[in-house]
Every structure is written in C-alpha cells, then in structure tokens.
Design a protein around this motif. Structure first.
Motif, mmCIF file in Angstrom:
data_model
loop_
_atom_site.group_PDB
_atom_site.id
_atom_site.type_symbol
_atom_site.label_atom_id
_atom_site.label_comp_id
_atom_site.label_asym_id
_atom_site.label_seq_id
_atom_site.Cartn_x
_atom_site.Cartn_y
_atom_site.Cartn_z
ATOM 1 N N UNK A 49 39.396 32.565 41.285
ATOM 2 C CA UNK A 49 40.567 33.288 41.798
ATOM 3 C C UNK A 49 41.466 33.845 40.696
ATOM 4 N N UNK A 50 41.267 33.374 39.463
ATOM 5 C CA UNK A 50 42.078 33.904 38.356
ATOM 6 C C UNK A 50 41.617 35.287 37.908
ATOM 7 N N UNK A 51 40.443 35.699 38.387
ATOM 8 C CA UNK A 51 39.907 37.006 38.005
ATOM 9 C C UNK A 51 40.259 38.013 39.100
ATOM 10 N N UNK A 52 41.091 39.001 38.818
ATOM 11 C CA UNK A 52 41.461 39.971 39.856
ATOM 12 C C UNK A 52 40.277 40.881 40.200
ATOM 13 N N UNK A 53 40.119 41.146 41.484
ATOM 14 C CA UNK A 53 39.086 42.092 41.900
ATOM 15 C C UNK A 53 39.562 43.505 41.600
ATOM 16 N N UNK A 55 39.861 45.818 43.721
ATOM 17 C CA UNK A 55 40.767 46.188 44.797
ATOM 18 C C UNK A 55 42.176 45.669 44.532
ATOM 19 N N UNK A 56 42.255 44.416 44.074
ATOM 20 C CA UNK A 56 43.569 43.843 43.803
ATOM 21 C C UNK A 56 44.275 44.586 42.675
ATOM 22 N N UNK A 57 43.528 44.935 41.645
ATOM 23 C CA UNK A 57 44.143 45.574 40.486
ATOM 24 C C UNK A 57 44.522 47.023 40.775
ATOM 25 N N UNK A 58 43.634 47.748 41.452
ATOM 26 C CA UNK A 58 43.845 49.179 41.653
ATOM 27 C C UNK A 58 44.701 49.482 42.871
ATOM 28 N N UNK A 59 44.696 48.558 43.834
ATOM 29 C CA UNK A 59 45.516 48.779 45.019
ATOM 30 C C UNK A 59 44.823 49.501 46.142
ATOM 31 N N UNK A 60 43.516 49.676 46.059
ATOM 32 C CA UNK A 60 42.772 50.313 47.146
ATOM 33 C C UNK A 60 41.337 49.798 47.120
ATOM 34 N N UNK A 61 40.680 49.783 48.266
ATOM 35 C CA UNK A 61 39.286 49.330 48.303
ATOM 36 C C UNK A 61 38.376 50.291 47.550
ATOM 37 N N UNK A 62 37.435 49.738 46.830
ATOM 38 C CA UNK A 62 36.460 50.580 46.122
ATOM 39 C C UNK A 62 35.669 51.381 47.154
ATOM 40 N N UNK A 63 35.547 52.666 46.907
ATOM 41 C CA UNK A 63 34.857 53.547 47.841
ATOM 42 C C UNK A 63 35.786 54.298 48.757
ATOM 43 N N UNK A 160 31.014 44.524 36.822
ATOM 44 C CA UNK A 160 31.743 43.745 35.814
ATOM 45 C C UNK A 160 32.548 42.625 36.482
ATOM 46 N N UNK A 161 33.171 42.928 37.608
ATOM 47 C CA UNK A 161 33.943 41.906 38.313
ATOM 48 C C UNK A 161 33.067 40.733 38.735
ATOM 49 N N UNK A 162 31.933 41.043 39.325
ATOM 50 C CA UNK A 162 31.069 39.963 39.794
ATOM 51 C C UNK A 162 30.592 39.098 38.642
#
Length: 862
Positions: A49-53, A55-63, A160-162
């Motif tokens: 949970x310490x690694x931001x996805x 979506x969390x960082x950018x503020x929108x769902x990928x795609x 990279x996130x995964x």
C-alpha cells in the motif's frame, strides 16, 4: 499457470468518476473504470500500500485519457522514491527538451550490485569468457517509439507499478532472477503531439466514429520525432540524438529479451513474433529465430488467458539491425516486435466491434509481464544462446572472404569522424591505420582513416554497415531490403581479403582540428566543400551576411589545389573589417572542425584567378519547405534536418495552400518532397510557375517531382511503366504479387557529373543512390542536365524484380530542368533518405547553395 496475480484494489471512487469510457450505447462504465485492478490483472495478488498506483498519482484511471510525457516521468520518479525495487535514470533529452528516461526494476539486492551485474553482461557477450554463474536475466521493454502508438506508454505505467508493488512469490522470483529495463517513451515529442491531440478532441461520452476529429490526427501526426524521423528505423544509422542514449545503455545491458511495443490498424488484432522464414536475415544463426518460438509460447498463454485475439508468423522482417526489435537479434538476444490494433482515441469502431483504449493497454501490459516471465523461465538457454551467438560470429567471420575494412578520407574529416563515431557507439572494434595504403585507386592515410577487422564478435553488425545485404530466398518484405550505411555516406571505404596494417584499438573519436590555416588572409579565404563539415561554415557565413563566391573551375594556390565548388571569401568588400572577418571565419572553422585556407593573392599558380567569371558570386539562400497535409512527413523532415543541422540555416515551413497566398519572391529555393498535392489550388501552381520563371529554384523528388511534371512546372519525362501482361492470377496470392512488383529500398550504382554544381564536394564519379519508389525519369535531351545517371547495368543491393531493374537501368536519378530564369531540380527519390544518405544529401545542400547557377550556359542565338 497464471501470468501474474491480482493487484490491490486502489482506485478511489472520486478517481473512478473522472472520465467514464462509456459510449452512448453503453449503460455501465468500462470495467477499467469500475474495477481497474480486476480488469488489468488476473486474480489474487497482494500489493504494497505504500506504492501509489498510477491512478492514485495521476488522478484518473489508466485508459480514460492520454498521459502526457511529463506526467509519465513524474510518476516514475515518484515510484523510484518510494520503492527499493525501482531506479530511474535521465539518459538524455529530445530535440524539444523532453527528458529521455530509463527505469531499472529488480530486487533491492540486485539494484545494490548493478555495477557487478553490468560487468557480468559484458562477460556474457565475450566469446572467451565463461557464462557468469549468478547473473540475472535482462528483459528490456521499449514503448511508443512511434509517438502516436500510445497504448505502450500507458502500459509502461501499469507494468512498472505491478513490478514495484506486487508482493506475491512469483513476482519476487522474477525480480530476484531478472533485471527489467523499461524505456517508457522512446519518442516523447511525438507522444505529446498525439496525447495532446486526443485529449483536446476527446468527448465525454467518447465518440467511436472513425471520422471524429479525435481519431484523425493532422499532419505530421505523432508517429515521428521533432524532425519527423521514424525512430524505429534509426538504431543502426543513429542519425538522431534521440537514439544515441538508448544505444549507449543497450550496450551496458545486452538484454536477453527485448520487446518493442507498437500499434497497427484498428481492424487488426494482436501480433507477436516469430516472423516468416522468408524475412529472416541470412547473417544470423537459425537459433536466433528459433528462440522467438520460445518466447511466443508465453505471449500466447498471456493473451489466451484474457481471451484476446492474436496472430503470428505472417509479417514483419528480421532482416536488418535498423529496428528496435532486430538490433537485439544482432546481439544474441530475442528481439520481438509486438503490434496492437490501435484505437487512436478512447474508443473506435472496428470490424471486431468497439475497440477501447483501455483494452489495447491491457493487451500490452499482459505481453510485457509475459516477456519478463519468459526471460526468467528460459534464462539458462537464453544465456547459452547469447554466448553461442558471439562464438559463431567469430567462426562466420573467419570463413568470410573479407579480412578487414578500411574507411576514411583526409579530405573529408567530418564524415570520416561521423562514421567512426557510429562504429564506436555500436561497440564495433576499430583500429588505427599504421601506414599509408591504396586500394582501388583510393588513398588511405594514418590519422584520417581506420581499420575495422572482420574477425571480431561484432562481425555481423560491422557487415551490416560495410557490406551489401546478402541475398535471401524469399521476395516478400515488410520494409526495404537494403540498409548498408557506408555506401550511403558517400565516403571512401574498401574491403580487403588480406590483413591491413592495423595498430592500437580506437576508443574515442579524435578531436576535430579546425580553423584558419596560414594566419590572417591578405586577400581571401577558401573553404573546401569536400569536407562535409564545411557546409556548416558556409551556412554560418551566409547567416552573418558575408559575401561569398565559388570556384566553378578548379585552381591552384600556394596552399594547394582548390577543386570544383571551393567557396572563396574575399577580404575586401565585406561588412566586417579584415580582423573581424578573420575572427569570424576562424571561429566557425574551429567550432565545426573545418580547416580553412588563407590566401595571400588572387593570382593562381594554375587554373583560373579569383576574379575570374568562373569564380561566381553566391546568393544567400532563403529556403521554404512545403510541409503540411498530404506531404510525406519523414521525407520533408529529412530536408528540414539537413538545412538545420548540416547547413545551419533556417527554413520557412509553408502549408501547400499557402503557395498561392504568400510572397514567394522572398525565397530562393522551395522544396517539394514526396506526397499528394492534388489539393494545391490552381492559383498556387501559377504562382510557382511565375516564381521559377523569375529565377527561383524548385527542388522536388518522388511523387512531389511527379506532381511538378504533371502540372507543367518541369518538362522532365517520366518513363512509363510496362503494362503487365493480362494473366490469370490466384486471388490468394495478391499480397505476394504486389510485393514482387514494388520498388522498396534498393541501393543502386550510378554515375555523377562531378563538374555540375549539384555534385560539388564529391570526389568520385561512382556513387550509390537509394531507390525507394517506382518513379523513373528518361534522360533529358540536353546532356548537361542529367546530373546523376543510374548505370546501364547497375549493381543492385536488395530485391528488385527484373522488370523494375530493366526500367530503372540507365535512367536519370537527378536532373535539372531550366525554366525561364530559374529551374526545377528533380530527384527520382529522396536524396536524404532517413537522414543518413550523406552522399546524395550533398546534392540537396548544393541545390540551395548554387540554385541560380544550375542551368547550363546559353549559347549565342538561344
């Protein structure tokens, strides 16, 4: 066996509501919005949970929208801050100043010993060294080299996130046993051009209409970089600065697996290698292509697992190391092109139903992770493949008929250094030439020429640069069939069956020596165009308002011989005084590594004197490039790059429709590359005719030249194609028949008139030209106008059918057509093909420098 496990469910409700992908026909949001974790990844993972996805960082769902390059980089930098599995390195910048970055992902233990691992990689490609016992595999994932093939960059975020966040045992094993190198955006300038367009014209809800503006990018589109170069074809030539950093880092890592992520037409599915046998390079061992089958089973499993359609084995060649998927093949790796049908927007209609952006990202993500898995599972035999590859290269070299190559010209240090630089960038062994020698009438001198041994681990890459492409059994190719670099340079080089006098290994390009020789000139300075770097000096002098002349007949002075095209800079009559003029010329010479001769007198020891009518005043070029819808972006981009980088003069970029509206009299030269000019209005054609008649020089090639002829701008004659005999053909063979009849990427031998201004600076009548199209010009009845003529029995590199060879043999490649006070220069093909055809690039540079001197002398009574 699952490809990977389930990611933690991290999308917040507020983020999910930002951009729904539903079309009017869909009542529910896309799964990637409603449940991004479940959509993008198989079930069952635990994430840190310490690694931001993303979506969390950018503020929108990928795609749900297109991510700008700066936001890609910002996320990766954040990932490196919070994860001990990730490092980021800024390796360079694009022409527009955007950062080029590489991510390195592995276990924290591996990242702590990266220097050791890189040393092991050098050991792995050394034929004499053992395979290192504890070395991890290396998987290189390269995305979006074509900037508008944007699903790759988005997939890089999720990949990279995964790898940074997954806590499952399988991922930890991958990172223990592999280093993953991610190049998330190989072409950031093109990517942002595309991303900004799609974001600007996207609708909510999204429109799937293929005609909607969101799906139709304007010229030049995002495929190309700043100078409109196809970077995917620049790995061997390294013509662009965007390419150089990744070549340097490739040779630090020597990956075992390298995936080049692409997109194709919306009505396709997904493609991965192997490619057809007919498209395999005969230079490479069969094992290199068999290894593609190893990796293909992991790719098939990944797409089978999510039900995505795919195909393999039908197209795309492994013929030359110019591509991001073939350069690794020439280094013992498994290089793979993958192609995803492109939505070119958030959703677009296709024959397979609505094609959604997030779906394309999902497929690219699955293939990326499958590739990492394959590199780990097949590590032992991938290591053996790479070791055996370089061992077999030494054996192949020992059996080859060439022992050494030599290249370099004392009169052209700029191109000699340029080719040396490319060889060293490719880690090709180069040695000093220790004594003067002559081969085929060409002299090679120590200090200005170098020896490349054939018997070296990089034999196959050296062969690709110096030798013609070997013939193949198949005739159907995705791309061109000839790629040799040395013939394109127009630089003297030779192959020797016996060993040449070679000394120490060269590790760096020697410093350029330039500036004025002989002190301040009492009368004039001479600039020798045989040195390719001299064009930058001439361009700099024009930019400074210095008055120039050029010798159209050779002369001799105490400083030596001065050949056709020597640029003469008189001291008198300049806007600068003698001291300032000397300082300016000396600075330009030093900056560009060009030696400039000081002349004390205008009286020559042989040939014409400097005040002769044969030493003619040059007008300062004012160049316009016709650049817009319908124009071939990479072709006009080559001219733009040549004038910017090799002449150092700006060029105005005009839309085709502007030709009838702007004042053309301000330009001395206008350039028409290949393209479709059917939309150019009649008023623009008339304006061009009037401008040429008044003294303008129109420079054209390919379909641009054809259009000029059809519009009556040039009286050149196009040779008609032979009508094929009416015959019955099998419907299923259409693709093969078409390929056999087309002309695509051939090197042909030709003869050039060295006394014509277009040829100034060249030293040998024998020249190589690139034939990319089926356009063929008949010889002009005025024999002085046929500047470059393809040989009657030309040497041909690459596949060219007998019918096409018969048409092109003896035809004119470059011709000058006088019209009133001006002229039209017609080239059959792009003279600056892919920005490394420097031999014929000189003709384009000369066309604008000497545009008002290209017509033949008029006889009395004409």
């Amino acid at each position: 066996m699952t490809l990977c496990k389930h990611l933690a469910r991290v999308a917040a409700p507020a983020a999910l509501a930002l951009a729904l992908l539903a079309t009017p026909a869909l009542a529910q949001p896309r799964p990637s919005v409603a449940d991004p974790v479940g959509y993008y990844f198989p079930q069952g993972a635990t994430l840190d949970p310490a690694i931001p996805s993303p979506q969390q960082f950018l503020g929108y769902p990928i795609g749900s929208r297109y991510t700008r390059h700066d936001r890609l980089v910002a996320y990766f930098e954040q990932l490196a801050k919070v994860s001990d599995r990730v490092q980021i390195e800024h390796i360079g910048q694009s022409y527009e100043g955007r950062p080029l970055v590489l991510l390195t992902l592995s276990s924290s233990a591996n990242l702590a010993r990266l220097d050791t691992i890189k040393a092991q990689r050098q050991q792995l490609v050394d034929p004499a060294a053992p395979i290192p016992a504890d070395a991890p595999a290396v998987a290189w994932l390269a995305y979006s080299v074509h900037g508008n093939e944007t699903s790759g960059g988005e997939a890089a975020l999720l990949t990279a996130y995964y790898l940074a966040a997954s806590q499952d045992a399988e991922t930890r094993r991958w990172l223990d046993q592999a280093v993953v190198v991610i190049d998330p955006s190989q072409n950031p300038d093109g990517r942002d051009r595309a991303a900004n367009w799609h974001n600007a014209w996207g609708s909510n809800p999204a429109s799937s209409d293929p005609a909607d503006r969101e799906h139709v990018e304007p010229f030049p589109g995002g495929r190309f970089n700043h100078y409109l170069t196809d970077l995917n074809r620049d790995w061997l030539a390294i013509a662009q600065e965007d390419t150089r950093p990744k070549i340097r880092h490739f040779h630090q890592w020597y990956p075992n697996v390298q995936i080049d992520f692409h997109e194709m037409g919306k009505d396709s599915t997904y493609y991965f290698e192997p490619s057809p046998e007919s498209m395999e390079s005969p230079l490479l061992p069969k094992s290199s292509f068999q290894a593609n089958h190893w990796l293909a089973r992991f790719h098939a499993q990944a797409l089978d697992g999510i039900g995505s359609l795919y195909y393999t084995g039908e197209t795309f060649d492994n013929f030359s190391p110019i591509f991001g998927s073939t350069y690794p093949d020439f280094h013992g790796a498994v290089g793979v092109t993958v192609e995803q049908a492109s939505s070119r927007g958030l959703v677009q209609e296709s024959v397979n139903g609505p094609l959604h952006f997030d779906f394309t990202i999902r497929n690219q993500l699955a293939i990326g992770l499958a590739s990492v898995r394959g590199a780990v599972e097949d590590k032992d035999r991938l290591f053996a493949l790479q070791k055996d590859f370089f061992k077999s290269a030494l054996k192949q070299a020992a059996d080859y008929g060439v022992r050494d190559w030599v290249f370099g010209d004392v009169n052209d240090p700029a191109l000699s250094r340029r080719l040396l630089d490319r060889l060293l960038a490719h880690r090709i062994e180069v040695r000093e030439l220790t004594r003067e020698l002559s081969i085929d009438g060409k002299r090679y001198l120590p200090g200005s020429a170098w020896v490349v041994p054939a018997r070296q681990p990089q034999f196959r890459l050296a062969h690709a640069i110096f030798e013609f492409t070997p013939p193949v059994e198949g005739d159907v190719f995705y791309n061109g069939t000839s790629y040799a670099v040395a013939p394109a340079y127009g630089l003297q080089y030779a192959a020797s069956r016996s060993a040449l006098p070679a000394g120490a290994a060269v590790t760096a390009v020697p410093a350029a020596e330039g500036g004025v020789v002989g002190g301040a000139a009492g009368y004039a300075y001479s600039v020798d165009l045989r040195d390719f770097g001299a064009y930058r000096v001439v361009g700099g002098l024009h930019a400074a308002g210095i008055r120039l002349r050029a010798a159209f007949t050779p002369f001799q002075s105490a400083a030596g011989e001065h050949g056709h095209g020597t640029v003469v800079v008189p001291v008198a009559g300049q806007p600068l005084d003698a001291a300032a003029l000397h300082a300016q010329i000396d600075r330009l010479g030093r900056e560009h590594g060009v030696r400039i001769q000081a002349l004390a007198t205008g009286r020559s020891t042989a040939g014409v004197d400097l005040g002769s009518d044969n030493v003619r005043a040059l007008r300062a070029p004012a160049i316009a490039l016709v650049m817009g819808e319908g124009v071939s972006a990479p072709e006009i981009g080559s001219a733009w790059f040549a004038f910017d980088q090799h002449l150092g003069l700006p060029s105005s970029k005009l839309e085709p429709a502007q030709l009838g509206r702007v004042d053309l009299s301000r330009y001395t030269s206008i350039v028409l590359a290949g393209g479709n000019y059917a939309a150019v209005p009649e008023a623009a054609v008339k304006a061009l005719k009037d401008w040429v008649a008044a003294g303008g020089s129109l420079v054209t090639w390919g379909s641009g030249a054809r259009w000029a002829v059809e519009q009556g701008l040039a009286t050149a004659v196009i040779k008609p194609g032979d009508k094929p005999a009416v015959e019955r053909l099998d419907f299923g063979n259409q693709r093969d028949v078409f390929a056999l009849r087309r002309v695509s990427g051939n090197i042909l031998s030709a003869d050039i008139d060295l006394t014509h201004p277009l040829a100034f600076g060249l030293q040998q009548r024998a020249i190589h030209v690139n034939k990319e199209t089926g356009l063929v010009f008949e010889a002009n009845p005025n024999a002085y106008l046929n500047v470059v003529r393809i040989d009657d029995k030309p040497k041909v590199n690459g596949y060219l059918s007998e019918a096409n060879l018969k048409r092109v043999a003896g035809s004119t490649f470059a011709q000058v057509v006088p019209a009133g006070q001006g002229n039209v220069v017609v080239f059959a093909d792009d003279p600056v093909h892919r920005k490394y055809w420097h031999g014929t690039e000189r003709l384009l540079l000369n066309a604008v420098l000497f545009g008002n001197h290209l017509n033949p002398i008029r006889q009395r009574g004409e």
